[in-house]
Design a protein around this motif. Structure first.
Motif, short mmCIF file in Angstrom:
data_model
loop_
_atom_site.label_atom_id
_atom_site.label_comp_id
_atom_site.label_asym_id
_atom_site.label_seq_id
_atom_site.Cartn_x
_atom_site.Cartn_y
_atom_site.Cartn_z
N VAL A 7 -28.32 38.82 8.11
CA VAL A 7 -27.14 39.65 8.36
C VAL A 7 -27.05 40.81 7.38
N ARG A 67 -20.55 43.09 9.53
CA ARG A 67 -21.63 42.22 9.04
C ARG A 67 -21.05 41.04 8.25
N PRO A 168 -34.03 42.52 14.09
CA PRO A 168 -32.69 41.99 14.29
C PRO A 168 -32.37 41.84 15.77
N THR A 190 -27.45 40.05 15.62
CA THR A 190 -27.58 40.65 14.30
C THR A 190 -28.04 42.11 14.36
N LEU A 232 -23.53 43.41 16.29
CA LEU A 232 -23.04 42.56 15.19
C LEU A 232 -21.89 41.67 15.65
#
Length: 242
Positions: A7, A67, A168, A190, A232
């Motif tokens: 993250v 995040r 991610p 992510t 996110l």
């Protein structure tokens, strides 16, 4: 560490897969892993928000907050017993570990603490920080209620559904109610781009309700649930008990 790497440091979610694949190595195996205290940061290593800010110096405050919230969503829903370091829920950041991560919730008289820029608020460490309206506090409170209402998230076994390998992206697991066997799918994005796609679920899980985020009400076909996750973002989808 694995959550900070995925993250905060933007490593692929396969890092989380590696962490959980090691659960059989604990004395007592995966069942013992369910009882392990889990945390994002502490007074020795530093606060999670500090790791997020240090690894993303060009990010906006909004991204840093997203995040940090995503990391806490992982803490509250993945296997283990979540342990929150006092002040993290108020957006405390700090400058590192040990003495640099010991800001009090009461008004501080320490200059280095009071010059810190907190996440999600205009308050400083020079003020009392017991705010129940802080966005991180509210998110944790919501997740705590979801967790306590769903035994799958407190005591349920966990199996991997997907982990992006080289960038991610999606990390997804299913957890199962120890009494009924009911499935709860938990999915995290992510990446800073949306995720739209299908995730594996049990073939017997055909109808779903959203515990957090957005969930399709029904499986697209046996063993497959469509998901749309914001950048996110995350979703918790519970299969309806027959």
């Amino acid at each position: 560490t694995a959550v900070a790497e995925t993250v905060a440091d933007k490593q692929p979610p396969s890092r989380l897969r590696k962490l959980f694949f090691g659960d059989p190595l604990y004395a007592g195996g995966p069942n013992a892993a369910l009882q392990l205290p889990t945390f994002l940061g502490n007074h020795d290593a530093g606060r999670f928000a500090h790791f997020v800010r240090a690894k993303n110096p060009q990010a906006s405050e909004e991204e840093l907050l997203r995040r940090t919230i995503l990391g806490h969503a992982m803490l509250m829903t993945l296997r283990g017993v979540p342990t929150i370091y006092s002040g993290d829920e108020q957006g405390f950041v700090g400058k590192g570990g040990d003495q640099d991560a010991r800001q009090p919730l009461f008004p501080s008289k320490v200059a280095s603490y009071n010059e810190d820029k907190l996440l999600g608020t205009t308050r400083t460490n020079a003020e009392a920080n017991f705010a129940t309206d802080h966005p991180i506090y509210r998110e944790i409170a919501t997740l705590a209620r979801v967790r306590l209402a769903n035994p799958a998230l407190t005591r349920g076994r966990q199996i991997l559904r997907h982990a992006e390998d080289d960038k991610p992206g999606l990390f997804a697991v299913s957890r199962f109610d120890p009494a009924t066997g009911g499935e709860v799918l938990i999915a995290f994005n992510t990446a800073t781009t949306p995720y739209d796609g299908a995730v594996q679920v049990e073939t017997g899980s055909t109808a779903f309700r959203a515990l957090a985020g957005q969930c399709s009400p029904a499986a697209a076909r046996p063993g497959s649930l469509k998901l749309s996750l914001p950048p996110l973002g995350y979703a918790i989808c519970a299969a309806e008990t027959r």
